[in-house]
Motif scaffolding. Structure first.
Motif, PDB file in Angstrom:
ATOM      1  N   GLY A   1       0.819  -1.211   0.000  1.00 35.21           N
ATOM      2  CA  GLY A   1       0.000   0.000   0.000  1.00 35.21           C
ATOM      3  C   GLY A   1       0.848   1.254   0.000  1.00 35.21           C
ATOM      4  N   ASP A   2       2.020   1.162  -0.629  1.00 31.80           N
ATOM      5  CA  ASP A   2       2.995   2.262  -0.618  1.00 31.80           C
ATOM      6  C   ASP A   2       2.803   3.121  -1.863  1.00 31.80           C
ATOM      7  OD1 ASP A   2       5.227   3.926  -0.620  1.00 31.80           O
ATOM      8  OD2 ASP A   2       6.538   2.395   0.235  1.00 31.80           O
ATOM      9  N   PHE A   3       2.026   4.170  -1.733  1.00 30.19           N
ATOM     10  CA  PHE A   3       1.704   5.037  -2.874  1.00 30.19           C
ATOM     11  C   PHE A   3       2.958   5.694  -3.440  1.00 30.19           C
ATOM     12  CE2 PHE A   3       0.158   8.987  -4.819  1.00 30.19           C
ATOM     13  CZ  PHE A   3      -0.899   8.505  -5.591  1.00 30.19           C
ATOM     14  N   GLY A   4       3.841   6.152  -2.586  1.00 34.30           N
ATOM     15  CA  GLY A   4       5.058   6.818  -3.035  1.00 34.30           C
ATOM     16  C   GLY A   4       5.957   5.883  -3.828  1.00 34.30           C
ATOM     17  N   ALA A   5       6.086   4.632  -3.373  1.00 30.59           N
ATOM     18  CA  ALA A   5       6.924   3.676  -4.088  1.00 30.59           C
ATOM     19  C   ALA A   5       6.322   3.329  -5.448  1.00 30.59           C
ATOM     20  CB  ALA A   5       7.102   2.413  -3.247  1.00 30.59           C
ATOM     21  N   LEU A   6       5.012   3.320  -5.534  1.00 29.85           N
ATOM     22  CA  LEU A   6       4.367   3.088  -6.822  1.00 29.85           C
ATOM     23  C   LEU A   6       4.696   4.209  -7.798  1.00 29.85           C
ATOM     24  CD1 LEU A   6       0.851   1.789  -5.719  1.00 29.85           C
ATOM     25  CD2 LEU A   6       2.561   0.509  -7.018  1.00 29.85           C
ATOM     26  N   LEU A   7       4.646   5.419  -7.328  1.00 25.17           N
ATOM     27  CA  LEU A   7       4.955   6.555  -8.200  1.00 25.17           C
ATOM     28  C   LEU A   7       6.391   6.497  -8.719  1.00 25.17           C
ATOM     29  CD1 LEU A   7       3.224   9.552  -6.386  1.00 25.17           C
ATOM     30  CD2 LEU A   7       2.385   8.227  -8.327  1.00 25.17           C
ATOM     31  N   GLU A   8       7.297   5.911  -7.943  1.00 18.28           N
ATOM     32  CA  GLU A   8       8.700   5.839  -8.357  1.00 18.28           C
ATOM     33  C   GLU A   8       8.909   4.915  -9.551  1.00 18.28           C
ATOM     34  OE1 GLU A   8      11.155   4.771  -5.087  1.00 18.28           O
ATOM     35  OE2 GLU A   8      10.725   6.594  -3.940  1.00 18.28           O
ATOM     36  N   VAL A   9       8.046   3.898  -9.707  1.00 22.39           N
ATOM     37  CA  VAL A   9       8.241   2.949 -10.809  1.00 22.39           C
ATOM     38  C   VAL A   9       7.298   3.214 -11.984  1.00 22.39           C
ATOM     39  CG1 VAL A   9       9.136   1.134  -9.320  1.00 22.39           C
ATOM     40  CG2 VAL A   9       6.677   1.243  -9.774  1.00 22.39           C
ATOM     41  N   LEU A  10       6.386   4.175 -11.829  1.00 19.22           N
ATOM     42  CA  LEU A  10       5.443   4.501 -12.891  1.00 19.22           C
ATOM     43  C   LEU A  10       5.905   5.746 -13.649  1.00 19.22           C
ATOM     44  CD1 LEU A  10       2.050   4.008 -10.983  1.00 19.22           C
ATOM     45  CD2 LEU A  10       2.991   2.504 -12.753  1.00 19.22           C
ATOM     46  N   ASP A  11       5.843   5.677 -14.958  1.00 19.33           N
ATOM     47  CA  ASP A  11       6.083   6.860 -15.774  1.00 19.33           C
ATOM     48  C   ASP A  11       4.961   7.873 -15.516  1.00 19.33           C
ATOM     49  OD1 ASP A  11       7.645   7.844 -18.382  1.00 19.33           O
ATOM     50  OD2 ASP A  11       5.506   8.288 -18.649  1.00 19.33           O
ATOM     51  N   PRO A  12       5.264   9.157 -15.504  1.00 17.58           N
ATOM     52  CA  PRO A  12       4.200  10.146 -15.247  1.00 17.58           C
ATOM     53  C   PRO A  12       3.009  10.019 -16.206  1.00 17.58           C
ATOM     54  CG  PRO A  12       6.350  11.195 -15.140  1.00 17.58           C
ATOM     55  CD  PRO A  12       6.583   9.800 -15.642  1.00 17.58           C
ATOM     56  N   ASP A  13       3.254   9.556 -17.430  1.00 14.17           N
ATOM     57  CA  ASP A  13       2.175   9.451 -18.423  1.00 14.17           C
ATOM     58  C   ASP A  13       1.711   8.016 -18.628  1.00 14.17           C
ATOM     59  OD1 ASP A  13       2.203  12.236 -18.981  1.00 14.17           O
ATOM     60  OD2 ASP A  13       3.978  11.941 -20.244  1.00 14.17           O
ATOM     61  N   VAL A  14       1.925   7.162 -17.641  1.00 14.95           N
ATOM     62  CA  VAL A  14       1.543   5.756 -17.757  1.00 14.95           C
ATOM     63  C   VAL A  14       0.051   5.620 -18.075  1.00 14.95           C
ATOM     64  CG1 VAL A  14       1.123   5.558 -15.263  1.00 14.95           C
ATOM     65  CG2 VAL A  14       1.627   3.506 -16.596  1.00 14.95           C
ATOM     66  N   VAL A  15      -0.284   4.579 -18.850  1.00 14.62           N
ATOM     67  CA  VAL A  15      -1.688   4.275 -19.129  1.00 14.62           C
ATOM     68  C   VAL A  15      -1.960   2.836 -18.706  1.00 14.62           C
ATOM     69  CG1 VAL A  15      -1.134   3.652 -21.525  1.00 14.62           C
ATOM     70  CG2 VAL A  15      -3.488   4.151 -20.892  1.00 14.62           C
ATOM     71  N   LEU A  16      -3.078   2.647 -18.039  1.00 11.19           N
ATOM     72  CA  LEU A  16      -3.539   1.308 -17.657  1.00 11.19           C
ATOM     73  C   LEU A  16      -4.812   1.008 -18.423  1.00 11.19           C
ATOM     74  CD1 LEU A  16      -3.797  -0.308 -14.153  1.00 11.19           C
ATOM     75  CD2 LEU A  16      -5.810  -0.250 -15.617  1.00 11.19           C
ATOM     76  N   ARG A  17      -4.831  -0.138 -19.114  1.00  9.85           N
ATOM     77  CA  ARG A  17      -6.013  -0.593 -19.840  1.00  9.85           C
ATOM     78  C   ARG A  17      -6.419  -1.945 -19.282  1.00  9.85           C
ATOM     79  NH1 ARG A  17      -2.763   1.938 -24.183  1.00  9.85           N
ATOM     80  NH2 ARG A  17      -1.414   0.135 -23.933  1.00  9.85           N
ATOM     81  N   ALA A  18      -7.695  -2.100 -18.963  1.00  5.67           N
ATOM     82  CA  ALA A  18      -8.200  -3.371 -18.431  1.00  5.67           C
ATOM     83  C   ALA A  18      -9.446  -3.773 -19.198  1.00  5.67           C
ATOM     84  CB  ALA A  18      -8.508  -3.243 -16.937  1.00  5.67           C
ATOM     85  N   ASP A  19      -9.441  -5.001 -19.682  1.00  9.18           N
ATOM     86  CA  ASP A  19     -10.554  -5.552 -20.452  1.00  9.18           C
ATOM     87  C   ASP A  19     -11.191  -6.669 -19.638  1.00  9.18           C
ATOM     88  OD1 ASP A  19     -12.268  -6.736 -22.228  1.00  9.18           O
ATOM     89  OD2 ASP A  19     -10.819  -6.963 -23.849  1.00  9.18           O
ATOM     90  N   HIS A  20     -12.394  -6.396 -19.124  1.00  2.00           N
ATOM     91  CA  HIS A  20     -13.127  -7.388 -18.342  1.00  2.00           C
ATOM     92  C   HIS A  20     -14.188  -8.118 -19.157  1.00  2.00           C
ATOM     93  CE1 HIS A  20     -11.409  -6.073 -14.462  1.00  2.00           C
ATOM     94  NE2 HIS A  20     -11.440  -4.865 -14.989  1.00  2.00           N
ATOM     95  N   GLY A  21     -14.280  -7.792 -20.439  1.00  3.86           N
ATOM     96  CA  GLY A  21     -15.247  -8.473 -21.288  1.00  3.86           C
ATOM     97  C   GLY A  21     -16.453  -7.611 -21.586  1.00  3.86           C
ATOM     98  N   ALA A  22     -17.000  -7.787 -22.787  1.00  4.16           N
ATOM     99  CA  ALA A  22     -18.100  -6.937 -23.242  1.00  4.16           C
ATOM    100  C   ALA A  22     -19.383  -7.191 -22.477  1.00  4.16           C
ATOM    101  CB  ALA A  22     -18.342  -7.171 -24.743  1.00  4.16           C
ATOM    102  N   LEU A  23     -19.522  -8.373 -21.872  1.00  4.44           N
ATOM    103  CA  LEU A  23     -20.769  -8.696 -21.184  1.00  4.44           C
ATOM    104  C   LEU A  23     -20.834  -8.108 -19.782  1.00  4.44           C
ATOM    105  CD1 LEU A  23     -21.253 -12.435 -22.251  1.00  4.44           C
ATOM    106  CD2 LEU A  23     -22.249 -10.374 -23.260  1.00  4.44           C
ATOM    107  N   LEU A  24     -19.712  -7.592 -19.315  1.00  2.00           N
ATOM    108  CA  LEU A  24     -19.662  -7.023 -17.974  1.00  2.00           C
ATOM    109  C   LEU A  24     -19.803  -5.510 -18.065  1.00  2.00           C
ATOM    110  CD1 LEU A  24     -19.130  -7.685 -14.948  1.00  2.00           C
ATOM    111  CD2 LEU A  24     -16.726  -7.188 -15.386  1.00  2.00           C
TER     112      LEU A  24
END
Length: 294
Positions: A190-213
């Motif tokens: 749950g370390d928000f600061g450590a997450l920011l250290e490994v993420l690019d400032p312009d990072v994009v996250l895409r998640a596909d849970h399926g069209a039926l959801l």
């Protein structure tokens, strides 16, 4: 050996190459196999004795088949309006087999395939055949019903979009894995600061849970937003078993719950930071993929 068996043997020599072409065109492993099978049917019905360059002939046939499939796909409005993550190629963390290596050669990661999905069918054909497989524009032109110069312009437009939107992953897999491990550890703590250290400032996250959801497609931009989402995911991860994997040749994770695949995560890492996270969590599609990790 009769003529049909001889022709089948020659075709099999090109199957891996043709499947790689079709996968880049379609982003679907099952549809790629369908396209390759259609190419075999067309070859078996043709006068193959008049084909001087069988590999080139088959490549353009597969291109034409895929172009028709893409046009059919985009004409169905219910599909064209739904974002969909391409099928991942998943293999053990210690390496790809030769068939998988051919599918994802030249850094064909999910992030690149997502960008290819945004191209028009003719742009995608021109880019894939020319830039990835060195097919001359003189051979591409008849497939798209344009002149060679017009086909060149199609590829040029596609190239500009790919260069502007598809990040090139760092080549060092050990370094990639270290960054992913740091991301996972920070998420669990749950370390928000450590997450920011490994993420690019312009990072994009895409998640596909399926069209039926409901809300089946999620797209989140920016390090702070992605880090916040990672902390949210953490609450649902307790029941999952995570295993490191290669996903389209880059560091990834396969999560299972009670032995059933629950999600596949691919991390694109550039200059030591995560620039894209692609998550396939559509259970029906996961059940259809080969996720053997042994």
């Amino acid at each position: 050996m009769n003529e049909h068996e001889f022709l089948a043997g020659r075709f099999e020599a090109y199957r891996g190459h043709l499947r790689a072409v079709a996968y880049r065109m379609l982003g679907s492993l099952s549809e790629a196999d369908d396209a390759v099978q259609e190419a075999w049917l067309r070859l078996s019905r043709s006068d193959s004795g008049e084909v001087e360059n069988l590999g080139g002939w088959l490549t353009t046939v597969v291109g034409r088949v895929c172009l028709d499939m893409l046009r059919t796909r985009t004409s169905r409005r219910e599909e064209s309006l739904e974002a969909r993550l391409p099928d991942p190629v998943v293999s053990p963390a210690d390496g790809l087999d030769p068939e998988q290596a051919a599918l994802v050669a030249d850094s064909v990661g999910l992030a690149l395939l997502v960008v290819l999905e945004s191209l028009t069918p003719t742009e995608r054909l021109a880019f894939v055949l020319h830039d990835m497989f060195a097919v001359p524009f003189e051979e591409i032109a008849p497939l798209v019903g344009r002149s060679p110069d017009a086909a060149r312009q199609l590829a040029s437009r596609a190239r500009r979009r790919v260069r502007g939107s598809a990040p090139v992953p760092d080549p060092d897999l050990a370094r990639q894995r270290a960054v992913v491990d740091a991301f996972v550890a920070a998420s669990h703590r749950g370390d928000f600061g450590a997450l920011l250290e490994v993420l690019d400032p312009d990072v994009v996250l895409r998640a596909d849970h399926g069209a039926l959801l409901a809300g089946g497609w999620t797209e989140i931009h920016g390090a702070a937003n992605v880090a916040g989402q990672a902390l949210t995911f953490r609450r649902h991860a307790a029941a999952a078993t995570s295993r490191p994997a290669l996903v389209n040749g880059v560091a990834g994770i396969v999560n299972t719950v009670d032995g059933r695949p629950a999600s596949v995560l691919s991390f694109t890492i550039t200059n030591g930071r995560i620039v894209a996270i692609d998550i396939l969590a559509d259970l029906d599609r996961l059940d259809q993929l080969d996720l053997a990790m042994d």
